[in-house]
Scaffold this active site. Sequence first.
Site, PDB file in Angstrom:
ATOM      1  N   ASP A   1       0.813  -1.213   0.000  1.00  0.00           N
ATOM      2  CA  ASP A   1       0.000   0.000   0.000  1.00  0.00           C
ATOM      3  C   ASP A   1       0.850   1.267   0.000  1.00  0.00           C
ATOM      4  O   ASP A   1       2.000   1.261   0.461  1.00  0.00           O
ATOM      5  CB  ASP A   1      -0.915   0.029   1.216  1.00  0.00           C
ATOM      6  CG  ASP A   1      -1.918  -1.109   1.212  1.00  0.00           C
ATOM      7  OD1 ASP A   1      -2.183  -1.652   0.129  1.00  0.00           O
ATOM      8  OD2 ASP A   1      -2.431  -1.453   2.294  1.00  0.00           O
ATOM      9  N   LYS A   2       0.266   2.337  -0.469  1.00  0.00           N
ATOM     10  CA  LYS A   2       0.952   3.628  -0.536  1.00  0.00           C
ATOM     11  C   LYS A   2       1.592   3.999   0.796  1.00  0.00           C
ATOM     12  O   LYS A   2       2.768   4.373   0.854  1.00  0.00           O
ATOM     13  CB  LYS A   2      -0.043   4.713  -0.946  1.00  0.00           C
ATOM     14  CG  LYS A   2       0.528   6.133  -0.863  1.00  0.00           C
ATOM     15  CD  LYS A   2      -0.539   7.181  -1.109  1.00  0.00           C
ATOM     16  CE  LYS A   2       0.019   8.591  -0.882  1.00  0.00           C
ATOM     17  NZ  LYS A   2      -1.012   9.634  -1.034  1.00  0.00           N
TER      18      LYS A   2
END
Length: 370
Positions: free
Chosen positions: A155-156
């Site tokens: 994830d970011k």
Amino acid sequence: MDLEVDLEGGEPGNPQRPELVRLSVTPAEADSRVDVWLVQKGLVPSRSHGQNWIKEGLVTLDGGPLKANYRLRPGDVIEVAPPAPEAVEILPEDIPLEIVFQDADIAVINKPAGLVVHPSEGHWQGTLVNALLYHIKDLSGINGELRPGIVHRIDKDTSGLLVVAKNDRAHIHLTEQVKDHRVRREYLAIVHGVIGAETGRVEAPIGRDPKDRQRMAVIAGGKSAVTHFRVLARYPEQGFSLLHCRLETGRTHQIRVHLAHIGHPVAGDPKYGPRKVAFGLTGQALHAWKLEFVHPRSGEPAQFQADPPASFVQVLEALQTNQTNQRDQVNQSDQTNLATQATHKDSPLTKFDLSRYTNQEQEPPFNSVP
């Protein structure tokens, strides 16, 4: 997961078409305009966007056309077929990148939190792929122009390790390992709550949250997902625990969803945890710590480890040193002191030492995982 393999790409050089979304209208949603409903479901960013999709025939009612002002009825089945992304030019960008290892076939990257892995709607620049194109000249093309070399994602706002393929042969080999659960992916996580058990296993299917398409959720009919964890440390006065997690499968937001499902969301994760972000974090306290797979050319085991970032360690420092006064966030003076400590060569922030936070001489085996 904080990590999901892309197994169903389009033809090399062509963007992948997003999956068809099929939703049934609930009684509570009845009488809503369909263009408003599309926004509420998170399928489109605005009513005008949804109206355009409806005009283009990308949104249908029970397989047939409809108008933007149509009022939904209970049991209506709405299908949304998002268009394939328009071809865009993905350019190399001189973004700092920590390459842990690199040879002719693979590169192992320690991704910082805040960096999106590959270009997508709203993130056509400033991604890991843009950085890879600048720093690494050869990348596999199986996933097309938008995701060259990308075998799996994190994830970011999750930091840590991921492997990149530099040619198609390596990409296929690594993808098969991920699909067969032969890639070992281990994470460190700081979570809300004090977990009593020493180890745990969460097996719960994950899919798109039917109430909010921007989120994932444990739902009937979701994809099978298994997360293992063990407790490294407990901070009862502040109400947090430090976990060592291992992914058996790799679904979108898997660790975040599973830990929230059992009542222990990851600190700093407003999507699945408290809206008031713990410790003033700008991303979840989740780090892809260890990565192990078989090298696609040599056939030998390849093992990598990356220390968590300073922001993660600062929270651990605060939990260790502020047992009585802190619960939800580190006050400004503590943050300043910790930031100052990080510049000293003898500071624990310059080299991560797990035993400092677990009182363990060495890392115990992960007995809950075969």
